[in-house]
Every structure is written in C-alpha cells, then in structure tokens.
Design an enzyme around this catalytic site. Structure first.
Site, mmCIF file in Angstrom:
data_model
loop_
_atom_site.group_PDB
_atom_site.id
_atom_site.type_symbol
_atom_site.label_atom_id
_atom_site.label_comp_id
_atom_site.label_asym_id
_atom_site.label_seq_id
_atom_site.Cartn_x
_atom_site.Cartn_y
_atom_site.Cartn_z
ATOM 1 N N ASP A 8 9.612 -1.002 -1.265
ATOM 2 C CA ASP A 8 11.201 -1.056 -0.494
ATOM 3 C C ASP A 8 10.911 -2.910 0.576
ATOM 4 O O ASP A 8 9.999 -3.476 0.095
ATOM 5 C CB ASP A 8 10.852 0.258 0.406
ATOM 6 C CG ASP A 8 10.286 0.282 1.670
ATOM 7 O OD1 ASP A 8 8.920 -0.685 1.520
ATOM 8 O OD2 ASP A 8 9.874 1.415 2.327
ATOM 9 N N CYS A 65 5.229 0.171 -1.008
ATOM 10 C CA CYS A 65 5.819 0.430 0.138
ATOM 11 C C CYS A 65 5.400 0.089 1.688
ATOM 12 O O CYS A 65 4.053 -0.550 1.657
ATOM 13 C CB CYS A 65 6.720 1.743 0.535
ATOM 14 S SG CYS A 65 5.397 3.127 0.762
ATOM 15 N N THR A 67 3.240 1.764 3.639
ATOM 16 C CA THR A 67 1.901 2.403 3.527
ATOM 17 C C THR A 67 1.031 2.583 1.965
ATOM 18 O O THR A 67 0.001 3.129 1.870
ATOM 19 C CB THR A 67 1.658 3.354 3.875
ATOM 20 O OG1 THR A 67 2.930 4.483 3.913
ATOM 21 C CG2 THR A 67 2.335 3.687 5.678
ATOM 22 N N HIS A 98 -9.713 8.688 -15.139
ATOM 23 C CA HIS A 98 -10.192 9.726 -15.012
ATOM 24 C C HIS A 98 -8.574 10.405 -15.033
ATOM 25 O O HIS A 98 -8.385 12.028 -15.167
ATOM 26 C CB HIS A 98 -10.461 10.568 -13.694
ATOM 27 C CG HIS A 98 -12.494 9.919 -13.898
ATOM 28 N ND1 HIS A 98 -12.967 9.960 -12.826
ATOM 29 C CD2 HIS A 98 -12.366 8.997 -14.417
ATOM 30 C CE1 HIS A 98 -14.158 10.337 -12.994
ATOM 31 N NE2 HIS A 98 -14.072 8.681 -13.922
#
Length: 158
Positions: A8, A65, A67, A98
């Site tokens: 974004d 984005c 965060t 993992h």
C-alpha cells in the site's frame, strides 16, 4: 524463483527498494501495485499477491504496508498462504525453515531499507526444514481446511 510483490502507500518506498534488490539478484518478480505513494487500501494488494502465490503462479510473495500487520492479516485469509511478519533476520529464517512461510510481510514505517533487505535476503535463502516442522505445518493446513469454504458451507463442516 518467482516473487510476487505488493504494497500500500505506507510500504511503497520499501517495496521499491526490495524490487531493486530482487532485480540485482536476477530474481524474477512481478509488482502487483500500488505504483505510487497515493493512499490506497492494503487488503486489495495483499489479496492479489496472496492469490497469485496460492495459485502457484509465484513461488513466494513479499508484501509491505506501514507496519506489515495489515497485509499479513489480509494475506493469511487466503487458503494456502502462510504469511509471516518479520522485523529481524532470525524470525525471517525461522519463518521459512520452521513454518514454510510463503509470504514475507514488512513494515515500511517500522524497518529501514538496510535491515529490510537483510531480512529479505535471509528469507529468500532459507529453505523449509521439513521433518517435525512438516507435521506442524500440516496441522495448520488442517485448521485452515475446517474454516475455509472448501469444507461445507460458510466454513462449517457439512
């Protein structure tokens, strides 16, 4: 390896740096947008990248984005996607080894481009370990199957 990219407005500049890095390594990539820093809705780009990865058109995806949280949540709604938000190289390696994470998410307002590129390199170079981790990833897929539209109506067992 083929990588799907998306962001974004909050992750646009970081995505551009990642795209340049992928190009410098000769890694095939496709940018699903956004193509400038104008305000947009992150779920649109997360969905496009996640669906392309889930369909097998791309081996993995990278989403940015502000965060990294919003695109991670949105991407993980697509069946078959295991998106991981990483802020360090240890988590990036573990996400691949993992958890067989097929999408990496990053926050353009959280990590700088230098660290982000180290995270991307670590994630790209790591491989799924299999073994006991394969059993755990299969259990994640089983949970997904129960709640996805692939089983019954509205995600309920039919």
């Amino acid at each position: 390896m083929r990588i799907a990219l998306g962001s974004d407005h909050g992750g646009f500049h970081l995505k551009q740096a990642i795209k340049e890095y992928l190009d410098s390594r000769g890694i095939i990539n496709h940018d699903f947008g956004t193509y400038d820093a104008g305000a947009v809705d992150y779920p649109d780009y997360a969905r496009a990248v996640a669906e392309a990865v889930a369909r097998g058109e791309y081996d993995r995806g990278i989403l940015c984005c502000g965060t990294g949280i919003g695109v991670c949540i949105a991407a993980n709604k697509v069946p078959g996607i295991r998106a991981a938000l990483c802020h360090d190289t240890f988590s990036a390696r573990a996400a691949r080894e993992h958890n067989d994470a097929n999408i990496l998410t990053l926050g353009g307002r959280v990590v700088g481009p230098g660290l982000a590129l180290e995270i991307v390199a670590t994630w790209l170079d790591a491989e799924f370990s299999g073994g006991r981790h394969a059993r755990r990833v299969a259990k994640i897929s089983a949970i997904e199957d129960v709640y996805s539209c692939r089983k019954g109506q509205g995600g309920k067992e039919g």
